[in-house]
Write a protein that holds these residues in place. Structure first.
Motif, PDB file in Angstrom:
ATOM      1  N   ILE A 117       0.844  -1.202   0.000  1.00 57.16           N
ATOM      2  CA  ILE A 117       0.000   0.000   0.000  1.00 57.16           C
ATOM      3  C   ILE A 117       0.877   1.248   0.000  1.00 57.16           C
ATOM      4  O   ILE A 117       0.622   2.204  -0.738  1.00 57.16           O
ATOM      5  N   CYS A 118       1.937   1.239   0.811  1.00 57.86           N
ATOM      6  CA  CYS A 118       2.809   2.412   0.910  1.00 57.86           C
ATOM      7  C   CYS A 118       3.798   2.500  -0.254  1.00 57.86           C
ATOM      8  O   CYS A 118       4.002   3.574  -0.813  1.00 57.86           O
ATOM      9  N   LYS A 119       4.417   1.391  -0.615  1.00 58.75           N
ATOM     10  CA  LYS A 119       5.460   1.412  -1.633  1.00 58.75           C
ATOM     11  C   LYS A 119       4.945   1.118  -3.035  1.00 58.75           C
ATOM     12  O   LYS A 119       5.579   1.478  -4.017  1.00 58.75           O
ATOM     13  N   GLY A 120       3.824   0.411  -3.122  1.00 54.30           N
ATOM     14  CA  GLY A 120       3.284   0.051  -4.427  1.00 54.30           C
ATOM     15  C   GLY A 120       3.923  -1.224  -4.961  1.00 54.30           C
ATOM     16  O   GLY A 120       4.966  -1.667  -4.489  1.00 54.30           O
ATOM     17  N   LEU A 121       3.286  -1.835  -5.943  1.00 53.20           N
ATOM     18  CA  LEU A 121       3.805  -3.029  -6.605  1.00 53.20           C
ATOM     19  C   LEU A 121       4.358  -2.628  -7.957  1.00 53.20           C
ATOM     20  O   LEU A 121       3.794  -1.824  -8.676  1.00 53.20           O
ATOM     21  N   LYS A 122       5.485  -3.253  -8.314  1.00 50.84           N
ATOM     22  CA  LYS A 122       6.110  -2.919  -9.604  1.00 50.84           C
ATOM     23  C   LYS A 122       6.313  -4.179 -10.408  1.00 50.84           C
ATOM     24  O   LYS A 122       6.517  -5.226  -9.943  1.00 50.84           O
TER      25      LYS A 122
END
Length: 122
Positions: A117-122
């Protein structure tokens, strides 16, 4: 180690220890230090808040950003922490071992969900 990381490390350790010791003082009736514990816990929270503001300033970012995502993420983190804490209380205080472990694991999973949620998925 960068200067901002060192400052964050020192302030977060001091604030965390003050907060934890304050909560022990406040919540353990054997110690008889409720008022002093609340004061020490509040001082720990102030140090931790100051650490957040100092870190953001050293990163060159604004002190606090209020937007929908930040508020929702904070509320989700609080909810996940409460679920984890309820699981711990169920096992250690209320003698409900198996349900407490299940609720605690759900809380851990919710806390782990904060990373994408904080860093995101890449």
């Amino acid at each position: 180690m960068k200067k901002k990381d060192f400052v964050t490390l020192i302030m977060s350790v001091v604030g965390g220890i003050l907060f934890a010791l304050g909560m022990c003082m406040a919540l353990l009736p054997e110690w008889g230090a409720m008022t002093q514990g609340v004061v020490m816990g509040a001082v720990g929270l102030v140090v931790l808040l100051a650490m957040l503001l100092v870190r953001r300033k050293m990163d060159g970012k604004p002190a606090i950003v209020f937007n929908g995502k930040a508020i929702a993420t904070t509320l989700f983190g609080v909810l996940a922490t409460v679920v984890f804490g309820v699981g711990m209380c169920m096992t250690m205080v209320w003698n409900m071992m198996v349900p407490g472990i299940v609720v605690g694991i759900v809380g851990i999973i919710l806390l782990i969900c904060l990373i994408p949620i904080c860093k995101g998925l890449k």
